[in-house]
Design a protein around this motif. Structure first.
Motif, PDB file in Angstrom:
ATOM      1  N   ASP A  10     -39.995  70.211 -31.852  1.00 46.13           N
ATOM      2  CA  ASP A  10     -39.451  68.930 -31.644  1.00 46.13           C
ATOM      3  C   ASP A  10     -39.235  68.183 -30.448  1.00 46.13           C
ATOM      4  OD1 ASP A  10     -38.219  70.728 -33.366  1.00 46.13           O
ATOM      5  OD2 ASP A  10     -37.189  71.207 -32.357  1.00 46.13           O
ATOM      6  N   VAL A  11     -40.305  68.039 -29.850  1.00 48.07           N
ATOM      7  CA  VAL A  11     -40.881  66.609 -29.368  1.00 48.07           C
ATOM      8  C   VAL A  11     -41.941  65.954 -29.670  1.00 48.07           C
ATOM      9  CG1 VAL A  11     -40.928  66.203 -26.547  1.00 48.07           C
ATOM     10  CG2 VAL A  11     -39.762  67.872 -27.788  1.00 48.07           C
ATOM     11  N   LEU A  26     -36.080  65.939 -31.341  1.00 47.49           N
ATOM     12  CA  LEU A  26     -35.765  66.865 -33.462  1.00 47.49           C
ATOM     13  C   LEU A  26     -34.598  67.768 -33.049  1.00 47.49           C
ATOM     14  CD1 LEU A  26     -39.485  65.531 -34.693  1.00 47.49           C
ATOM     15  CD2 LEU A  26     -37.391  64.266 -34.791  1.00 47.49           C
ATOM     16  N   GLY A  27     -34.850  67.989 -33.543  1.00 51.02           N
ATOM     17  CA  GLY A  27     -33.471  68.864 -34.102  1.00 51.02           C
ATOM     18  C   GLY A  27     -32.261  68.522 -34.649  1.00 51.02           C
ATOM     19  N   LEU A  32     -33.631  59.768 -28.572  1.00 51.18           N
ATOM     20  CA  LEU A  32     -34.763  58.974 -28.015  1.00 51.18           C
ATOM     21  C   LEU A  32     -34.612  59.573 -26.163  1.00 51.18           C
ATOM     22  CD1 LEU A  32     -34.523  55.417 -30.091  1.00 51.18           C
ATOM     23  CD2 LEU A  32     -36.185  57.366 -30.042  1.00 51.18           C
ATOM     24  N   VAL A  33     -35.245  59.227 -25.986  1.00 46.90           N
ATOM     25  CA  VAL A  33     -35.117  59.989 -24.628  1.00 46.90           C
ATOM     26  C   VAL A  33     -36.187  58.428 -24.287  1.00 46.90           C
ATOM     27  CG1 VAL A  33     -36.102  61.092 -22.668  1.00 46.90           C
ATOM     28  CG2 VAL A  33     -35.149  62.270 -24.643  1.00 46.90           C
ATOM     29  N   ASP A  34     -35.303  57.103 -23.315  1.00 45.63           N
ATOM     30  CA  ASP A  34     -35.611  56.113 -22.497  1.00 45.63           C
ATOM     31  C   ASP A  34     -36.159  55.896 -23.800  1.00 45.63           C
ATOM     32  OD1 ASP A  34     -35.245  56.873 -20.492  1.00 45.63           O
ATOM     33  OD2 ASP A  34     -37.199  57.413 -19.501  1.00 45.63           O
ATOM     34  N   ALA A  35     -36.213  54.114 -23.376  1.00 40.52           N
ATOM     35  CA  ALA A  35     -36.022  53.096 -24.395  1.00 40.52           C
ATOM     36  C   ALA A  35     -36.916  51.956 -24.371  1.00 40.52           C
ATOM     37  CB  ALA A  35     -34.374  52.554 -24.853  1.00 40.52           C
ATOM     38  N   GLY A  36     -37.929  51.929 -23.793  1.00 40.70           N
ATOM     39  CA  GLY A  36     -39.019  51.229 -23.340  1.00 40.70           C
ATOM     40  C   GLY A  36     -38.536  49.871 -22.439  1.00 40.70           C
TER      41      GLY A  36
END
Ligand SMILES: [Zn+2]
Length: 226
Positions: A10-11, A26-27, A32-36
């Motif tokens: 899930d990642v 996911l899940g 989203l983890v961080d956005a760039g």
């Protein structure tokens, strides 16, 4: 490593832009983890589509800390995905007024740097605290790099933002001169190194899937050799 790349259950590491890794958890409620950095929302959304995930299923954007290379595309992603932006409460005000950050980092936000980087202040939608949960993931406050740096931990997997970096097969705290509080940064690194993590997903360089890297980090921290 080629991106997008599924790292753990899930990642997915979606990609690395300006050296910053953006992850998709996911899940039941994908986040989203961080956005760039700024100007990368389209590329991030394209990466989500490229792994067969509909961007409309994303329910949130979690920022591990306020730095411009992690938060730059958060506003555009939030609008495009209709998803709220979350950040730890201690970094929420810095996302609005980064020049008030303690330590040298505040100089990165003096004019004209934000304008040159097309970075804009952002009002977060949700302020997180240590112990909050996001689905199966627990929010840990891991300050030092910034006052409100967080890690997301589920079992043996940790998304650690800039609390740790993985470079040359070694996990270590981020460079000290970018930390707002070096003692806190070392304490956060020790906590993460002793949390039973085996897969460590930092914000820069590369994911670490080598459990022995965590053990080696714990030993070096315990011996004071970092
Ligand atoms: Zn950072």
């Amino acid at each position: 490593m080629n991106y997008p790349c599924r790292i753990a259950d899930d990642v997915v590491a979606l990609g690395r832009w300006w050296g910053v890794l953006v992850y998709l958890v996911l899940g039941a409620k994908p986040v989203l983890v961080d956005a760039g950095p700024s100007g990368h929302a389209r590329k991030i959304i394209d990466a989500i589509r490229s792994i067969g995930i509909s961007p409309s299923t994303i329910t949130g954007i979690v920022l591990t800390h306020f730095d411009y290379d992690h938060s730059g595309s958060a506003q555009e992603l939030s609008q495009e995905l209709n998803a709220p932006v979350s950040i730890h409460k201690a970094d929420a005000s810095l996302l609005m007024r980064p020049q008030e950050c303690p330590g040298l980092r505040r100089f990165l936000y003096h004019p004209p740097i934000p304008r040159l980087l097309r970075w804009r202040p952002l009002q977060a939608d949700i302020e997180l605290s240590s112990g909050d949960t996001l689905g199966d993931w627990k929010v840990l406050h891991t300050p030092g790099h910034t006052p409100g740096s967080i890690s997301l931990v589920r079992g043996t997997v940790g998304l650690v933002g800039d609390a740790l970096v993985y470079r040359n097969c070694q996990l270590r705290p981020n460079v000290w001169h970018l930390s707002t509080n070096h003692a806190q940064e070392l304490a956060s690194a020790k906590m993460l190194a002793n949390s039973g993590l085996q897969i460590v997903l930092p914000g820069h360089y590369a994911p670490s899937t080598d459990p022995s890297a965590v053990d080696r980090l714990a030993r070096r921290l315990a011996h004071g050799s970092i």
